[in-house]
Design a protein around this motif. Structure first.
Motif, PDB file in Angstrom:
ATOM      1  N   ASN A   1      14.323  -2.124  -5.319  1.00  0.00           N
ATOM      2  CA  ASN A   1      13.734  -0.803  -5.537  1.00  0.00           C
ATOM      3  C   ASN A   1      12.235  -0.871  -5.823  1.00  0.00           C
ATOM      4  O   ASN A   1      11.540   0.144  -5.739  1.00  0.00           O
ATOM      5  N   GLY A   2      11.761  -2.048  -6.212  1.00  0.00           N
ATOM      6  CA  GLY A   2      10.347  -2.176  -6.528  1.00  0.00           C
ATOM      7  C   GLY A   2      10.072  -3.516  -7.186  1.00  0.00           C
ATOM      8  O   GLY A   2      10.956  -4.366  -7.300  1.00  0.00           O
TER       9      GLY A   2
ATOM     10  N   PHE B   1       9.180   1.579  -4.574  1.00  0.00           N
ATOM     11  CA  PHE B   1       9.252   1.921  -3.151  1.00  0.00           C
ATOM     12  C   PHE B   1      10.028   3.226  -2.972  1.00  0.00           C
ATOM     13  O   PHE B   1      10.869   3.586  -3.806  1.00  0.00           O
ATOM     14  N   GLU B   2       9.727   3.937  -1.858  1.00  0.00           N
ATOM     15  CA  GLU B   2      10.473   5.162  -1.555  1.00  0.00           C
ATOM     16  C   GLU B   2      11.934   4.852  -1.300  1.00  0.00           C
ATOM     17  O   GLU B   2      12.819   5.615  -1.659  1.00  0.00           O
TER      18      GLU B   2
ATOM     19  N   PRO C   1       0.805  -1.242   0.000  1.00  0.00           N
ATOM     20  CA  PRO C   1       0.000   0.000   0.000  1.00  0.00           C
ATOM     21  C   PRO C   1       0.823   1.269   0.000  1.00  0.00           C
ATOM     22  O   PRO C   1       0.343   2.310  -0.462  1.00  0.00           O
ATOM     23  N   SER C   2       2.067   1.213   0.467  1.00  0.00           N
ATOM     24  CA  SER C   2       2.886   2.436   0.508  1.00  0.00           C
ATOM     25  C   SER C   2       3.654   2.667  -0.783  1.00  0.00           C
ATOM     26  O   SER C   2       4.319   3.697  -0.945  1.00  0.00           O
ATOM     27  N   ALA C   3       3.596   1.709  -1.729  1.00  0.00           N
ATOM     28  CA  ALA C   3       4.352   1.838  -2.973  1.00  0.00           C
ATOM     29  C   ALA C   3       3.603   2.693  -3.974  1.00  0.00           C
ATOM     30  O   ALA C   3       2.376   2.842  -3.916  1.00  0.00           O
ATOM     31  N   SER C   4       4.371   3.253  -4.911  1.00  0.00           N
ATOM     32  CA  SER C   4       3.789   4.017  -6.019  1.00  0.00           C
ATOM     33  C   SER C   4       3.605   3.066  -7.197  1.00  0.00           C
ATOM     34  O   SER C   4       4.561   2.500  -7.708  1.00  0.00           O
ATOM     35  N   VAL C   5       2.355   2.843  -7.623  1.00  0.00           N
ATOM     36  CA  VAL C   5       2.039   1.861  -8.660  1.00  0.00           C
ATOM     37  C   VAL C   5       1.622   2.583  -9.939  1.00  0.00           C
ATOM     38  O   VAL C   5       0.822   3.539  -9.893  1.00  0.00           O
TER      39      VAL C   5
END
Length: 314
Positions: A46-47, A37-38, A14-18
């Protein structure tokens, strides 16, 4: 499917940028769906990039995976069967993480310190040569097996060392294999039979040399009688899975080796002429060729030159 995959990534992270169709920094690839991910998250890096598996194109899968992993992104290859309506099955087995896949494979030592390079790839040592003489006993027993005594001088019939070719007969010359026997005499007056065969297609040849005594012609007469009786009894035609031994003759040999000639029916194969040598330690060498009709008569022709050379020597 991309929308469903993006929803699944937001559910898990939920905190990741998708995003859809997002270029990956520092590499020339745009991910189908990516969660960034931040800051790096172990073990995903990294993601996570979700890629839709192309049909029957493993090379493309490997190439894209390598790019993403080296860039520090985990990669998930999704199949059509992973989707069910508005849901997606997300299994760890289909996820490749940067560790350890992101470690480049190298067979060189570049990048290591000089000390480590020397340990991993030391300089080749200088070649060391040493002469090891053969024991005299070995040479007396086996020298003639290493180098044919008349090598290069068969046509002239005499070698510079004093070896002489007394006579020669051809056992058979059909097919790709040739076989022949030489009667040769050493400078010491010892007499030898030299059995040769050669594969005319491959050029491979082999030989076996046996010391003989003046009793050979008489013993060969007995061998001929036994061989003819063996053939008449039909032993040579047996269709057996085992070897069928035939007549045999022992040569005089020397104190270092004994030699023999024999006939044998091979398992479900042809009759072979077999020559054998055995030294004091039990080491045995054999030479053999398929028997062809008339070979016994050709071998019998050696009796006369053998008898003559011993008579002349006496």
């Amino acid at each position: 499917m991309k929308t469903v995959a993006a929803m699944k990534l937001r559910e898990f992270f939920p905190s990741a940028s998708v995003a859809h169709e997002e270029p990956i920094p520092k590499i020339e690839h745009t991910a189908d769906v990516i969660a960034t991910f931040e800051r790096p998250v172990f073990p995903y890096g990294n993601g996570i990039a979700v890629e839709f598996r192309p049909t029957n194109d493993d090379k493309q899968v490997d190439a894209i995976s390598s790019e993403l992993l080296l860039a520090g992104y985990a990669v998930y290859w999704a199949y059509q069967e992973d989707f069910d309506g508005h849901d997606m099955t997300f299994t760890e087995d289909q996820l490749r993480t940067p560790w350890p896949h992101a470690i480049p494979i190298t067979e060189d030592v570049d990048g290591y310190s000089e000390v480590v390079q020397q340990l991993l790839k030391p300089d080749s040592p200088d070649a060391v040569e040493i002469s090891v003489p053969f024991p005299d006993e070995y040479l007396r027993a086996h020298a003639l097996e290493v180098v044919p005594p008349l090598r290069g001088y068969y046509d002239s019939g005499t070698s510079p060392d004093g070896w002489q070719k007394i006579s020669s007969i051809s056992l058979h010359g059909k097919g790709t294999e040739r076989a022949w026997v030489n009667v040769i005499q050493a400078p010491s007056d010892h007499v030898f039979l030299e059995f040769w065969k050669k594969d005319m297609d491959k050029g491979n040849s082999s030989y076996l040399i046996c010391h003989i005594g003046e009793e050979l012609p008489d013993r060969f007469e007995q061998f001929m009688d036994s061989a003819q009786a063996w053939f008449k009894r039909g032993y040579s035609n047996e269709n057996s899975n085992l070897w069928v031994s035939g007549p045999s003759i022992s040569f005089c040999g020397t104190s270092l080796c004994e030699s023999w000639l024999s006939l044998a029916k091979t398992p479900r194969g042809p009759v072979r002429i077999i020559i054998g040598r055995k030294d004091l330690k039990g080491n045995t060498r054999t030479w053999s060729v398929p028997y062809r009709k008339g070979d016994l008569s050709r071998l019998a022709a050696l009796r006369h030159p053998v008898k003559q050379v011993f008579c002349e020597r006496d």
